[in-house]
Design an enzyme around this catalytic site. Structure first.
Site, mmCIF file in Angstrom:
data_model
loop_
_atom_site.group_PDB
_atom_site.id
_atom_site.type_symbol
_atom_site.label_atom_id
_atom_site.label_comp_id
_atom_site.label_asym_id
_atom_site.label_seq_id
_atom_site.Cartn_x
_atom_site.Cartn_y
_atom_site.Cartn_z
ATOM 1 N N LYS A 1 4.354 0.857 11.440
ATOM 2 C CA LYS A 1 4.322 1.471 10.110
ATOM 3 C C LYS A 1 5.059 0.602 9.103
ATOM 4 O O LYS A 1 6.026 -0.070 9.446
ATOM 5 C CB LYS A 1 4.978 2.860 10.183
ATOM 6 C CG LYS A 1 4.954 3.648 8.886
ATOM 7 C CD LYS A 1 5.598 5.012 9.066
ATOM 8 C CE LYS A 1 7.106 4.914 9.095
ATOM 9 N NZ LYS A 1 7.684 4.615 7.765
ATOM 10 N N LYS B 1 9.245 -4.557 11.221
ATOM 11 C CA LYS B 1 8.425 -5.544 11.932
ATOM 12 C C LYS B 1 8.935 -6.966 11.699
ATOM 13 O O LYS B 1 8.973 -7.774 12.631
ATOM 14 C CB LYS B 1 6.967 -5.442 11.480
ATOM 15 C CG LYS B 1 6.295 -4.127 11.810
ATOM 16 C CD LYS B 1 4.835 -4.115 11.395
ATOM 17 C CE LYS B 1 4.651 -4.198 9.895
ATOM 18 N NZ LYS B 1 5.191 -3.019 9.188
ATOM 19 N N LYS C 1 3.505 -9.710 0.746
ATOM 20 C CA LYS C 1 4.914 -9.751 0.317
ATOM 21 C C LYS C 1 5.576 -11.063 0.710
ATOM 22 O O LYS C 1 6.626 -11.416 0.183
ATOM 23 C CB LYS C 1 5.713 -8.590 0.935
ATOM 24 C CG LYS C 1 5.237 -7.212 0.542
ATOM 25 C CD LYS C 1 6.294 -6.158 0.836
ATOM 26 C CE LYS C 1 6.870 -6.223 2.230
ATOM 27 N NZ LYS C 1 5.893 -5.926 3.295
ATOM 28 N N ASP D 1 -1.139 -1.829 7.140
ATOM 29 C CA ASP D 1 -2.349 -1.114 6.750
ATOM 30 C C ASP D 1 -3.413 -1.235 7.831
ATOM 31 O O ASP D 1 -3.988 -2.296 8.049
ATOM 32 C CB ASP D 1 -2.879 -1.672 5.426
ATOM 33 C CG ASP D 1 -3.997 -0.826 4.833
ATOM 34 O OD1 ASP D 1 -4.568 -0.012 5.577
ATOM 35 O OD2 ASP D 1 -4.289 -0.986 3.646
#
Length: 305
Positions: free
Chosen positions: A45, A50, A76, A163
């Site tokens: 998520k 991560k 990002k 995503d």
């Protein structure tokens, strides 16, 4: 690809169309396979940690004497900053600077050496609403292959955006040997893990990727994680508690292996968790035959004493 070459799904029938057809996902160029390194893709998520997990795991592999390449797969482009101490230029930015004439690029234009020799690449992504992240990841691997950088690599770690429906999410699964899911001991993280596991299993019908296990992160306890993984056939590989020193390592733009020991901080235990996980992954983890729940079923499964 002919029907005879297509993999058969769990019900014994052929998929209706080749992978990626009719979707935003990008099909793998068969010439772009990574076949000279062990490849791991880290999922979870958004905001679950991560990048923290990926960077510390990359360093742990390097501490085992492995040549490591970490590829950030998020617009990002902040996957590797604890390794490089800065936000490095992305592959898409570098390609744009040469009007997408990739032949003009050298490895030093987009590959940066980070802490303990970990090589770092940020794929980046197109501006919001203008393109597919899967294309960017594919171009990144293509450049690495063309410059023969993967031939000198033992381990590749993909740090992937959260995503589930994005091509940038799916493309690393075309290259990875094992996919790992980072989760916390809460409803939203476990709900996302279930959907991610479903997405990984869908890709495993067409590619060699298999579920490798779960990494518990930012959690004092793992009771809900363990209850869920036991129910669906997953396995917890490591547990990183919610330690303040890990939070501060990000603020200091450092991995946990660069932090100074503090009494009671749990630093040594966290370092050992990453080293043990790296060794376990290098030795090989068995593929998991998981059976994710339907959304309504997991909603009922979680959150009730």
């Amino acid at each position: 690809m002919t029907n005879q070459e297509l993999p058969v799904d769990m019900f014994g029938s052929l998929p209706k169309q080749p992978d990626g057809e009719g979707s935003v996902q990008v099909q793998l160029d068969p010439d772009m396979r990574i076949d000279t390194a062990k490849v791991f893709a880290i999922y979870g998520k958004g905001g679950i940690g991560k990048s923290t997990t990926s960077s510390n795991l990359s360093v742990a592999f390097s501490k085992l004497g492995k040549r490591v390449l970490q590829i950030g797969c998020d617009p990002k482009h902040d996957s590797t900053f604890t390794l490089t101490k800065c936000l490095v230029p992305t592959v898409i930015d570098i390609l744009e600077s040469v009007d997408f004439h990739a032949e003009e690029l050298r490895p030093s234009d987009y590959v940066y050496e980070g802490y303990n020799g970990v090589m770092c690449v940020e794929a980046g992504g197109p501006p919001a609403g203008t393109g597919c992240g899967g294309y960017v990841v594919g171009q990144t691997v293509k450049l690495l292959k063309q410059h023969h950088l993967l031939e000198d690599t033992d381990v590749v770690v993909f740090d992937v955006l959260g995503d589930v429906v994005c091509g940038g999410f799916a493309t690393p699964l075309q290259h990875a040997e094992r996919a790992l899911i980072v989760t916390a001991n809460d409803f939203d993280s476990i709900f996302a893990m279930n959907r991610i596991a479903s997405a990984i299993l869908a890709k495993s019908k067409h590619y060699g990727v298999r579920l490798g296990g779960v990494i518990a992160n930012r959690s004092r306890n793992t009771d809900e994680i363990d209850r869920f993984v036991d129910a669906v056939g997953l396995k917890r590989l490591a547990h990183l508690p919610d330690l303040d020193i890990i939070r501060r390592s990000r603020l200091k733009k450092s991995t946990v292996f660069e932090m100074d020991p503090e009494p009671g901080s749990g630093l040594e235990g966290a370092q050992q968790q990453y080293l043990d996980l790296a060794q376990r992954l290098w030795d090989g983890v068995e593929p998991l035959e998981a059976h994710p729940m339907r959304d309504r079923d997991i909603f009922d499964f979680l959150g009730f004493d």
